[in-house]
Design a protein around this motif. Structure first.
Motif, PDB file in Angstrom:
ATOM      1  N   GLY A 161      12.031  58.069  39.157  1.00 55.39           N
ATOM      2  CA  GLY A 161      11.422  58.034  40.483  1.00 55.39           C
ATOM      3  C   GLY A 161      12.329  58.440  41.628  1.00 55.39           C
ATOM      4  N   SER A 162      13.553  58.839  41.344  1.00 57.69           N
ATOM      5  CA  SER A 162      14.426  59.338  42.409  1.00 57.69           C
ATOM      6  C   SER A 162      13.922  60.694  42.876  1.00 57.69           C
ATOM      7  CB  SER A 162      15.857  59.463  41.903  1.00 57.69           C
ATOM      8  OG  SER A 162      16.359  58.197  41.529  1.00 57.69           O
ATOM      9  N   THR A 163      13.986  60.908  44.185  1.00 57.01           N
ATOM     10  CA  THR A 163      13.405  62.129  44.753  1.00 57.01           C
ATOM     11  C   THR A 163      14.431  62.928  45.548  1.00 57.01           C
ATOM     12  OG1 THR A 163      12.683  60.927  46.727  1.00 57.01           O
ATOM     13  CG2 THR A 163      11.114  61.093  44.906  1.00 57.01           C
ATOM     14  N   SER A 164      14.169  64.216  45.660  1.00 56.68           N
ATOM     15  CA  SER A 164      14.958  65.088  46.528  1.00 56.68           C
ATOM     16  C   SER A 164      14.017  66.119  47.124  1.00 56.68           C
ATOM     17  CB  SER A 164      16.099  65.754  45.765  1.00 56.68           C
ATOM     18  OG  SER A 164      15.598  66.524  44.700  1.00 56.68           O
ATOM     19  N   TYR A 165      14.384  66.615  48.324  1.00 56.00           N
ATOM     20  CA  TYR A 165      13.504  67.512  49.067  1.00 56.00           C
ATOM     21  C   TYR A 165      14.280  68.670  49.680  1.00 56.00           C
ATOM     22  CZ  TYR A 165      10.250  63.570  48.889  1.00 56.00           C
ATOM     23  OH  TYR A 165       9.439  62.560  48.456  1.00 56.00           O
ATOM     24  N   ALA A 166      13.599  69.778  49.863  1.00 58.63           N
ATOM     25  CA  ALA A 166      14.137  70.860  50.665  1.00 58.63           C
ATOM     26  C   ALA A 166      14.208  70.383  52.110  1.00 58.63           C
ATOM     27  CB  ALA A 166      13.237  72.087  50.563  1.00 58.63           C
ATOM     28  N   ASP A 167      15.218  70.840  52.824  1.00 57.59           N
ATOM     29  CA  ASP A 167      15.386  70.410  54.221  1.00 57.59           C
ATOM     30  C   ASP A 167      14.151  70.705  55.055  1.00 57.59           C
ATOM     31  OD1 ASP A 167      18.948  71.230  54.475  1.00 57.59           O
ATOM     32  OD2 ASP A 167      17.914  69.453  53.708  1.00 57.59           O
ATOM     33  N   SER A 168      13.482  71.808  54.748  1.00 55.41           N
ATOM     34  CA  SER A 168      12.349  72.244  55.556  1.00 55.41           C
ATOM     35  C   SER A 168      11.136  71.316  55.456  1.00 55.41           C
ATOM     36  CB  SER A 168      11.931  73.662  55.149  1.00 55.41           C
ATOM     37  OG  SER A 168      11.579  73.699  53.786  1.00 55.41           O
ATOM     38  N   VAL A 169      11.106  70.451  54.445  1.00 51.75           N
ATOM     39  CA  VAL A 169       9.938  69.577  54.269  1.00 51.75           C
ATOM     40  C   VAL A 169      10.280  68.095  54.379  1.00 51.75           C
ATOM     41  CG1 VAL A 169       8.898  71.325  52.773  1.00 51.75           C
ATOM     42  CG2 VAL A 169      10.052  69.346  51.744  1.00 51.75           C
ATOM     43  N   LYS A 170      11.539  67.781  54.544  1.00 50.50           N
ATOM     44  CA  LYS A 170      11.931  66.367  54.645  1.00 50.50           C
ATOM     45  C   LYS A 170      11.207  65.687  55.803  1.00 50.50           C
ATOM     46  CE  LYS A 170      16.550  66.518  52.582  1.00 50.50           C
ATOM     47  NZ  LYS A 170      18.010  66.488  52.850  1.00 50.50           N
ATOM     48  N   GLY A 171      10.701  64.489  55.511  1.00 51.99           N
ATOM     49  CA  GLY A 171       9.978  63.741  56.530  1.00 51.99           C
ATOM     50  C   GLY A 171       8.512  64.104  56.645  1.00 51.99           C
ATOM     51  N   ARG A 172       8.094  65.199  55.997  1.00 50.70           N
ATOM     52  CA  ARG A 172       6.690  65.627  56.063  1.00 50.70           C
ATOM     53  C   ARG A 172       6.011  65.558  54.687  1.00 50.70           C
ATOM     54  NH1 ARG A 172       5.421  70.734  57.294  1.00 50.70           N
ATOM     55  NH2 ARG A 172       7.380  71.624  56.468  1.00 50.70           N
ATOM     56  N   PHE A 173       6.748  65.861  53.636  1.00 51.59           N
ATOM     57  CA  PHE A 173       6.206  65.892  52.285  1.00 51.59           C
ATOM     58  C   PHE A 173       6.749  64.725  51.476  1.00 51.59           C
ATOM     59  CE2 PHE A 173       5.501  70.802  51.828  1.00 51.59           C
ATOM     60  CZ  PHE A 173       4.799  70.804  53.029  1.00 51.59           C
ATOM     61  N   THR A 174       5.928  64.231  50.557  1.00 51.47           N
ATOM     62  CA  THR A 174       6.337  63.154  49.665  1.00 51.47           C
ATOM     63  C   THR A 174       5.899  63.469  48.242  1.00 51.47           C
ATOM     64  OG1 THR A 174       6.093  61.517  51.434  1.00 51.47           O
ATOM     65  CG2 THR A 174       6.211  60.692  49.180  1.00 51.47           C
ATOM     66  N   ILE A 175       6.866  63.458  47.334  1.00 47.83           N
ATOM     67  CA  ILE A 175       6.552  63.652  45.922  1.00 47.83           C
ATOM     68  C   ILE A 175       6.474  62.291  45.248  1.00 47.83           C
ATOM     69  CG2 ILE A 175       8.977  63.917  45.254  1.00 47.83           C
ATOM     70  CD1 ILE A 175       8.054  65.991  43.163  1.00 47.83           C
ATOM     71  N   SER A 176       5.537  62.152  44.330  1.00 53.13           N
ATOM     72  CA  SER A 176       5.400  60.897  43.590  1.00 53.13           C
ATOM     73  C   SER A 176       4.843  61.209  42.203  1.00 53.13           C
ATOM     74  CB  SER A 176       4.489  59.910  44.326  1.00 53.13           C
ATOM     75  OG  SER A 176       3.180  60.444  44.468  1.00 53.13           O
ATOM     76  N   ARG A 177       4.870  60.222  41.340  1.00 50.52           N
ATOM     77  CA  ARG A 177       4.355  60.444  39.985  1.00 50.52           C
ATOM     78  C   ARG A 177       3.651  59.197  39.494  1.00 50.52           C
ATOM     79  NH1 ARG A 177       9.290  62.262  36.654  1.00 50.52           N
ATOM     80  NH2 ARG A 177       7.809  62.231  34.913  1.00 50.52           N
ATOM     81  N   ASP A 178       2.668  59.407  38.638  1.00 51.19           N
ATOM     82  CA  ASP A 178       1.959  58.324  37.968  1.00 51.19           C
ATOM     83  C   ASP A 178       2.117  58.568  36.474  1.00 51.19           C
ATOM     84  OD1 ASP A 178       0.151  56.589  36.763  1.00 51.19           O
ATOM     85  OD2 ASP A 178      -1.341  56.809  38.345  1.00 51.19           O
ATOM     86  N   ASN A 179       3.051  57.882  35.872  1.00 47.88           N
ATOM     87  CA  ASN A 179       3.338  58.125  34.464  1.00 47.88           C
ATOM     88  C   ASN A 179       2.182  57.696  33.553  1.00 47.88           C
ATOM     89  OD1 ASN A 179       5.854  59.229  34.994  1.00 47.88           O
ATOM     90  ND2 ASN A 179       6.924  57.278  34.782  1.00 47.88           N
ATOM     91  N   ALA A 180       1.376  56.744  34.008  1.00 45.97           N
ATOM     92  CA  ALA A 180       0.229  56.316  33.208  1.00 45.97           C
ATOM     93  C   ALA A 180      -0.830  57.413  33.122  1.00 45.97           C
ATOM     94  CB  ALA A 180      -0.379  55.053  33.786  1.00 45.97           C
ATOM     95  N   LYS A 181      -0.867  58.265  34.156  1.00 38.08           N
ATOM     96  CA  LYS A 181      -1.858  59.345  34.200  1.00 38.08           C
ATOM     97  C   LYS A 181      -1.238  60.721  33.969  1.00 38.08           C
ATOM     98  CE  LYS A 181      -4.994  56.864  37.299  1.00 38.08           C
ATOM     99  NZ  LYS A 181      -5.719  56.895  38.593  1.00 38.08           N
ATOM    100  N   ASN A 182       0.059  60.750  33.652  1.00 40.19           N
ATOM    101  CA  ASN A 182       0.750  62.028  33.412  1.00 40.19           C
ATOM    102  C   ASN A 182       0.524  63.017  34.554  1.00 40.19           C
ATOM    103  OD1 ASN A 182       1.585  60.957  31.012  1.00 40.19           O
ATOM    104  ND2 ASN A 182       0.497  62.406  29.704  1.00 40.19           N
ATOM    105  N   THR A 183       0.673  62.529  35.763  1.00 39.82           N
ATOM    106  CA  THR A 183       0.383  63.347  36.933  1.00 39.82           C
ATOM    107  C   THR A 183       1.482  63.193  37.979  1.00 39.82           C
ATOM    108  OG1 THR A 183      -2.003  63.084  36.562  1.00 39.82           O
ATOM    109  CG2 THR A 183      -1.317  63.829  38.738  1.00 39.82           C
ATOM    110  N   VAL A 184       1.830  64.314  38.593  1.00 35.41           N
ATOM    111  CA  VAL A 184       2.765  64.316  39.710  1.00 35.41           C
ATOM    112  C   VAL A 184       2.014  64.809  40.944  1.00 35.41           C
ATOM    113  CG1 VAL A 184       3.655  66.635  39.172  1.00 35.41           C
ATOM    114  CG2 VAL A 184       5.050  65.042  40.495  1.00 35.41           C
ATOM    115  N   PHE A 185       2.353  64.231  42.092  1.00 35.88           N
ATOM    116  CA  PHE A 185       1.655  64.523  43.331  1.00 35.88           C
ATOM    117  C   PHE A 185       2.610  65.079  44.383  1.00 35.88           C
ATOM    118  CE2 PHE A 185      -2.105  62.353  41.907  1.00 35.88           C
ATOM    119  CZ  PHE A 185      -1.651  61.287  41.146  1.00 35.88           C
ATOM    120  N   LEU A 186       2.047  65.797  45.331  1.00 35.79           N
ATOM    121  CA  LEU A 186       2.801  66.212  46.506  1.00 35.79           C
ATOM    122  C   LEU A 186       1.903  65.973  47.719  1.00 35.79           C
ATOM    123  CD1 LEU A 186       5.494  67.452  47.480  1.00 35.79           C
ATOM    124  CD2 LEU A 186       4.290  69.650  47.571  1.00 35.79           C
ATOM    125  N   GLN A 187       2.237  64.947  48.490  1.00 38.78           N
ATOM    126  CA  GLN A 187       1.531  64.679  49.724  1.00 38.78           C
ATOM    127  C   GLN A 187       2.184  65.475  50.837  1.00 38.78           C
ATOM    128  OE1 GLN A 187      -1.265  62.669  50.378  1.00 38.78           O
ATOM    129  NE2 GLN A 187      -1.130  63.603  52.404  1.00 38.78           N
TER     130      GLN A 187
END
Length: 115
Positions: free
Chosen positions: A55-81
């Protein structure tokens, strides 16, 4: 067989939000790093955000503070808000799985942000 299927792209006005999803199958999803990349016309495919198996995350500088990556391992899905979208965020967004025996890509989903 590894499969990555992105969804959630579309057209929005600047300042709007979108949530991308990437449904994965064919490998042990919970054990691998997952990433979101984007490619604008005539440009290279660049990393947007990455999330580790823990669950550790990293971001491009251009999207920091605006985009959020997350994952649901139970559903085998990764998200980008994606919030506070800008016209320069317009691109095809790809999901990538970093599997020990190779990196795999989804087919991409188009995001278009108008001013």
């Amino acid at each position: 067989q590894v499969q990555l299927v992105e969804s959630g792209g579309g057209s929005v006005q600047a300042g709007g939000s979108l949530r991308l999803s990437c449904a994965a199958s064919g490998f042990r999803f919970s054990s691998v790093y997952m990433g979101w990349y984007r490619q604008a016309p005539g440009k290279s495919r660049d990393l947007v955000a990455r999330i580790s198996s823990g669950g550790s995350t990293s971001y491009a500088d251009s999207v920091k503070g605006r985009f959020t990556i997350s994952r649901d391992n139970a559903k085998n899905t990764v998200f980008l808000q994606m919030n506070s979208l800008k016209p320069e965020d317009t691109a095809v967004y790809f999901c990538r799985a970093e599997i020990p025996y190779g990196n795999y890509w989804g087919q991409g989903t188009q995001v278009t942000v108008s001013s």
